[in-house]
Design a protein around this motif. Structure first.
Motif, PDB file in Angstrom:
ATOM      1  N   ARG A 315      -6.479  -9.214   5.901  1.00 37.52           N
ATOM      2  CA  ARG A 315      -5.534  -8.106   6.029  1.00 37.52           C
ATOM      3  C   ARG A 315      -4.621  -8.051   4.810  1.00 37.52           C
ATOM      4  NH1 ARG A 315      -3.860  -3.172   7.585  1.00 37.52           N
ATOM      5  NH2 ARG A 315      -1.675  -3.119   8.188  1.00 37.52           N
ATOM      6  N   ASP A 316      -4.466  -6.841   4.233  1.00 34.33           N
ATOM      7  CA  ASP A 316      -3.573  -6.607   3.087  1.00 34.33           C
ATOM      8  C   ASP A 316      -2.511  -5.601   3.531  1.00 34.33           C
ATOM      9  OD1 ASP A 316      -2.288  -6.233   0.714  1.00 34.33           O
ATOM     10  OD2 ASP A 316      -3.961  -5.232  -0.294  1.00 34.33           O
ATOM     11  N   PRO A 317      -1.403  -6.081   4.145  1.00 35.00           N
ATOM     12  CA  PRO A 317      -0.414  -5.151   4.705  1.00 35.00           C
ATOM     13  C   PRO A 317       0.299  -4.312   3.654  1.00 35.00           C
ATOM     14  CG  PRO A 317       0.402  -7.415   4.796  1.00 35.00           C
ATOM     15  CD  PRO A 317      -1.021  -7.494   4.348  1.00 35.00           C
ATOM     16  N   GLU A 318       0.470  -4.833   2.442  1.00 35.63           N
ATOM     17  CA  GLU A 318       1.196  -4.075   1.411  1.00 35.63           C
ATOM     18  C   GLU A 318       0.466  -2.791   1.054  1.00 35.63           C
ATOM     19  OE1 GLU A 318       1.979  -6.489  -1.936  1.00 35.63           O
ATOM     20  OE2 GLU A 318       3.257  -7.927  -0.859  1.00 35.63           O
ATOM     21  N   ASN A 319      -0.850  -2.857   1.001  1.00 37.75           N
ATOM     22  CA  ASN A 319      -1.643  -1.682   0.649  1.00 37.75           C
ATOM     23  C   ASN A 319      -2.314  -1.028   1.863  1.00 37.75           C
ATOM     24  OD1 ASN A 319      -1.218  -1.990  -2.225  1.00 37.75           O
ATOM     25  ND2 ASN A 319      -2.612  -3.745  -2.122  1.00 37.75           N
ATOM     26  N   ASN A 320      -1.972  -1.521   3.060  1.00 37.30           N
ATOM     27  CA  ASN A 320      -2.525  -0.970   4.295  1.00 37.30           C
ATOM     28  C   ASN A 320      -4.055  -0.905   4.218  1.00 37.30           C
ATOM     29  OD1 ASN A 320      -2.628   0.135   6.872  1.00 37.30           O
ATOM     30  ND2 ASN A 320      -2.373   2.236   6.129  1.00 37.30           N
ATOM     31  N   GLN A 321      -4.665  -2.066   4.009  1.00 34.62           N
ATOM     32  CA  GLN A 321      -6.112  -2.108   3.911  1.00 34.62           C
ATOM     33  C   GLN A 321      -6.614  -3.499   4.305  1.00 34.62           C
ATOM     34  OE1 GLN A 321      -7.038  -1.346  -0.196  1.00 34.62           O
ATOM     35  NE2 GLN A 321      -6.322  -3.340  -0.905  1.00 34.62           N
ATOM     36  N   TYR A 322      -7.937  -3.595   4.490  1.00 35.16           N
ATOM     37  CA  TYR A 322      -8.600  -4.873   4.737  1.00 35.16           C
ATOM     38  C   TYR A 322      -9.498  -5.172   3.534  1.00 35.16           C
ATOM     39  CZ  TYR A 322      -7.271  -5.363   9.661  1.00 35.16           C
ATOM     40  OH  TYR A 322      -6.575  -5.533  10.821  1.00 35.16           O
ATOM     41  N   ILE A 323      -9.699  -6.464   3.264  1.00 32.37           N
ATOM     42  CA  ILE A 323     -10.582  -6.902   2.190  1.00 32.37           C
ATOM     43  C   ILE A 323     -11.747  -7.660   2.818  1.00 32.37           C
ATOM     44  CG2 ILE A 323     -10.789  -8.197   0.047  1.00 32.37           C
ATOM     45  CD1 ILE A 323      -8.890  -5.809  -0.117  1.00 32.37           C
ATOM     46  N   CYS A 324     -12.962  -7.207   2.552  1.00 31.67           N
ATOM     47  CA  CYS A 324     -14.140  -7.832   3.149  1.00 31.67           C
ATOM     48  C   CYS A 324     -14.456  -9.145   2.420  1.00 31.67           C
ATOM     49  CB  CYS A 324     -15.326  -6.878   3.089  1.00 31.67           C
ATOM     50  SG  CYS A 324     -16.124  -6.786   1.465  1.00 31.67           S
ATOM     51  N   PRO A 325     -15.309  -9.999   2.984  1.00 29.18           N
ATOM     52  CA  PRO A 325     -15.638 -11.278   2.324  1.00 29.18           C
ATOM     53  C   PRO A 325     -16.222 -11.114   0.932  1.00 29.18           C
ATOM     54  CG  PRO A 325     -16.314 -11.348   4.626  1.00 29.18           C
ATOM     55  CD  PRO A 325     -15.869  -9.944   4.343  1.00 29.18           C
ATOM     56  N   GLY A 327     -14.998  -8.979  -1.190  1.00 27.31           N
ATOM     57  CA  GLY A 327     -13.910  -8.527  -2.044  1.00 27.31           C
ATOM     58  C   GLY A 327     -13.715  -7.030  -2.109  1.00 27.31           C
ATOM     59  N   GLU A 328     -14.440  -6.244  -1.299  1.00 27.19           N
ATOM     60  CA  GLU A 328     -14.306  -4.790  -1.317  1.00 27.19           C
ATOM     61  C   GLU A 328     -13.270  -4.335  -0.278  1.00 27.19           C
ATOM     62  OE1 GLU A 328     -15.616  -2.882  -3.478  1.00 27.19           O
ATOM     63  OE2 GLU A 328     -16.896  -4.389  -4.424  1.00 27.19           O
ATOM     64  N   PRO A 329     -12.490  -3.289  -0.609  1.00 26.90           N
ATOM     65  CA  PRO A 329     -11.452  -2.833   0.314  1.00 26.90           C
ATOM     66  C   PRO A 329     -12.004  -1.888   1.390  1.00 26.90           C
ATOM     67  CG  PRO A 329     -11.336  -1.566  -1.703  1.00 26.90           C
ATOM     68  CD  PRO A 329     -12.436  -2.580  -1.918  1.00 26.90           C
ATOM     69  N   LEU A 330     -11.403  -1.975   2.579  1.00 24.38           N
ATOM     70  CA  LEU A 330     -11.625  -1.009   3.652  1.00 24.38           C
ATOM     71  C   LEU A 330     -10.289  -0.317   3.888  1.00 24.38           C
ATOM     72  CD1 LEU A 330     -13.739  -3.455   4.219  1.00 24.38           C
ATOM     73  CD2 LEU A 330     -13.963  -2.359   6.469  1.00 24.38           C
ATOM     74  N   LYS A 331     -10.236   0.983   3.612  1.00 24.65           N
ATOM     75  CA  LYS A 331      -8.975   1.708   3.659  1.00 24.65           C
ATOM     76  C   LYS A 331      -8.949   2.690   4.826  1.00 24.65           C
ATOM     77  CE  LYS A 331      -8.024   1.384  -1.300  1.00 24.65           C
ATOM     78  NZ  LYS A 331      -7.634   2.120  -2.515  1.00 24.65           N
ATOM     79  N   GLN A 332      -7.708   2.963   5.267  1.00 27.25           N
ATOM     80  CA  GLN A 332      -7.534   3.946   6.331  1.00 27.25           C
ATOM     81  C   GLN A 332      -7.584   5.356   5.752  1.00 27.25           C
ATOM     82  OE1 GLN A 332      -3.824   3.594   8.436  1.00 27.25           O
ATOM     83  NE2 GLN A 332      -4.453   4.930  10.107  1.00 27.25           N
ATOM     84  N   VAL A 349      -4.665   3.572  17.664  1.00 22.40           N
ATOM     85  CA  VAL A 349      -5.729   2.825  16.975  1.00 22.40           C
ATOM     86  C   VAL A 349      -5.905   3.391  15.572  1.00 22.40           C
ATOM     87  CG1 VAL A 349      -8.151   2.169  16.975  1.00 22.40           C
ATOM     88  CG2 VAL A 349      -6.920   2.336  19.143  1.00 22.40           C
ATOM     89  N   ALA A 350      -5.853   2.529  14.565  1.00 20.15           N
ATOM     90  CA  ALA A 350      -6.094   2.927  13.179  1.00 20.15           C
ATOM     91  C   ALA A 350      -7.502   2.485  12.773  1.00 20.15           C
ATOM     92  CB  ALA A 350      -5.056   2.297  12.258  1.00 20.15           C
ATOM     93  N   LYS A 351      -8.207   3.344  12.038  1.00 18.37           N
ATOM     94  CA  LYS A 351      -9.579   3.057  11.617  1.00 18.37           C
ATOM     95  C   LYS A 351      -9.630   2.848  10.107  1.00 18.37           C
ATOM     96  CE  LYS A 351     -11.705   5.682  15.385  1.00 18.37           C
ATOM     97  NZ  LYS A 351     -12.645   6.772  15.748  1.00 18.37           N
ATOM     98  N   TYR A 352     -10.264   1.761   9.691  1.00 19.04           N
ATOM     99  CA  TYR A 352     -10.432   1.428   8.281  1.00 19.04           C
ATOM    100  C   TYR A 352     -11.927   1.431   7.968  1.00 19.04           C
ATOM    101  CZ  TYR A 352      -5.581  -0.103   8.606  1.00 19.04           C
ATOM    102  OH  TYR A 352      -4.224  -0.144   8.818  1.00 19.04           O
ATOM    103  N   GLN A 353     -12.274   2.000   6.801  1.00 24.39           N
ATOM    104  CA  GLN A 353     -13.688   2.150   6.467  1.00 24.39           C
ATOM    105  C   GLN A 353     -13.910   1.878   4.984  1.00 24.39           C
ATOM    106  OE1 GLN A 353     -15.412   5.778   7.855  1.00 24.39           O
ATOM    107  NE2 GLN A 353     -17.298   5.557   6.670  1.00 24.39           N
ATOM    108  N   ALA A 354     -15.043   1.248   4.704  1.00 25.10           N
ATOM    109  CA  ALA A 354     -15.437   1.021   3.312  1.00 25.10           C
ATOM    110  C   ALA A 354     -16.218   2.230   2.794  1.00 25.10           C
ATOM    111  CB  ALA A 354     -16.290  -0.245   3.213  1.00 25.10           C
TER     112      ALA A 354
END
Length: 461
Positions: A315-325, A327-332, A349-354
């Protein structure tokens, strides 16, 4: 040798004392020490007229009701008969042998009138809670909450399916009391406003009751009694009656926590509950109040097919995104929307997608999203608070809390088996709350009597 026949001999004068004929170890002797109704007349004074015929003493009515709920006497008509015959009941109600017993209809008259208008039964319950606090039975640090279904005085034969139910056709001036109460609570968070989903059937005699099959058996109409207890000695610190649905039951916990803070200045360290309270905004509300949620979290983010779960993404709260194993971001959102309707869904519910082309070229696609074009992750609105609950579940105290939670279930078993409250006798939200309050008051009084029994006196020679 056969003795003489026993025959009753009439006497001109009797010397009789009720106090001498009530056993010293009788439950009512212990309960009587904790029943303080000294302020009841002043509390109800503004609800009585200054003219007319003198009323029956309200303290007598309350004492009779306490007898009924302490000993599982569900019928008020039978209660009057029992008080008339039982010497211990007469002693507790401050009645002499020659004093008449009120008619059973007096209870209905007062309950639907001044008792309900003055919230007397709530006042009586809170005085009992205050007595438990004063006697050191409540620390207020570890509280547990749960709900139990109580069958309503309604049946399916006198009901209407939801597609045929039309509340606008009800004439309030000609409707029964329970139907008028139903119309009054349509905007109440514990009843009509708890959920937009209409029940499958609506009862004609008690439309506020909920048609439910939560017991995994035949469906029936019911209300929920919601308990908030202190786990030190299983004292019920608050109670609330609601519809028998999860949203209403979870909302009642927030109502009860706010009320005990205002009335008794109780600010718990933790709240213990089952998984029904671990979804929605409940964990977030508790964490905001600095109450540790000892609650199992309903979590469907885990996967059982061996692919990566949400916990494998950083979880990357500063940029509101997730980082996959990889290293690619999943953004809302990948750009700012000028139209707010195209932003967050507002459904909790928030949805994040690569990116699709990134996932298609990823060497770990078969371990991440083998059946999808791109990986998606959902995040609950109160996920930070839910994570707090998950972390608490790993501590040793959590196992202790789960054992303490069973104390609420024991109180519900006592309510139904010993006090006989398996089915309501009164109808409507007010009638259900009246019964729940009296039953909880009786349980607390019995708890006080058990822990602090009346001192035994030596028998007279």
């Amino acid at each position: 040798m056969l003795g003489p026949r026993q025959e009753a001999q009439a006497a001109l004068f009797y010397e009789f004392s009720l106090n001498d004929h009530v056993p010293q170890d009788h439950l009512l002797r212990s309960i009587d020490r904790f029943v303080d109704l000294s302020d009841i007349r002043q509390y109800l004074s503004e609800f009585y007229s200054h003219t007319g015929r003198p009323s029956i003493d309200p303290e007598l009515l309350i004492r009779m009701l306490l007898v009924g709920y302490c000993f599982g006497i569900r019928s008020e008509r039978r209660l009057c008969e029992e008080v008339h015959l039982n010497l211990a009941y007469r002693w507790f109600c401050r009645l002499d042998l020659s004093d008449p017993i009120p008619d059973h209809s007096t209870f209905s008259k007062n309950r639907h009138g001044r008792f309900r208008e003055s919230a007397l039964l709530r006042h009586l319950f809170e005085k009992t809670v205050a007595r438990c606090i004063a006697d050191g039975l409540v620390s207020g640090q570890r509280l547990a909450a749960d709900a139990s279904l109580i069958e309503a005085d309604a049946n399916k034969q006198n009901s209407t399916p939801k597609e045929d139910w039309d509340r606008s056709a009800i004439d309030p001036t000609d409707a029964p009391r329970a139907v008028r109460e139903y119309l009054n609570v349509l905007d109440d968070a514990a009843f009509g406003a708890a959920s937009e989903v209409e029940p499958k059937f609506t009862s004609h005699s008690d439309p506020s009751s909920q048609w439910t099959a939560a017991r995994k058996g035949p469906a029936f109409f019911a209300y929920s009694t919601n308990y908030l207890i202190d786990t030190d000695h299983s004292v019920i610190v608050d109670i609330e009656g609601t519809r028998s649905i999860r949203q209403a039951e979870a909302g009642s916990v927030r109502t009860m926590l706010d009320r005990i803070k205002h009335r008794h200045d109780l600010d718990p360290e933790r709240l213990i509950a089952d998984s029904a309270y671990g979804s929605g905004p409940m964990p977030g509300w508790l964490v905001d109040r600095k109450i540790n949620p000892h609650i199992p979290v309903l979590d469907k983010a885990g996967r059982t097919d061996g692919t990566w779960s949400r916990v494998d993404f950083e979880r990357d709260p500063e940029n509101n995104q997730y980082i996959c194993p990889e290293g690619e971001p999943l953004k809302q959102f990948r750009r700012n929307y000028s139209d707010p309707n195209r932003g967050p869904s507002g459904k909790g519910v928030a949805k994040y997608q690569a990116l699709k082309h990134t996932c298609q070229a990823c060497p770990s696609k078969m371990q991440c999203c083998p059946n999808a074009e791109a990986r998606k992750i959902t995040r609950e609105e109160h996920e930070d608070a839910r994570q707090v609950a998950r972390d608490i579940a790993k501590a040793k105290q959590y196992a202790v809390s789960m054992r303490l939670r069973k104390k609420v279930e024991m109180l519900f078993a006592h309510l139904k088996r010993i006090l006989g409250l398996g089915r309501l006798r009164l109808r409507g939200p007010c009638g259900a709350n009246d019964e729940f309050l009296l039953a909880a008051t009786a349980q607390n009084l019995r708890k006080l009597a058990k822990i602090f029994p009346a001192p035994q006196q030596a028998r007279k020679a």
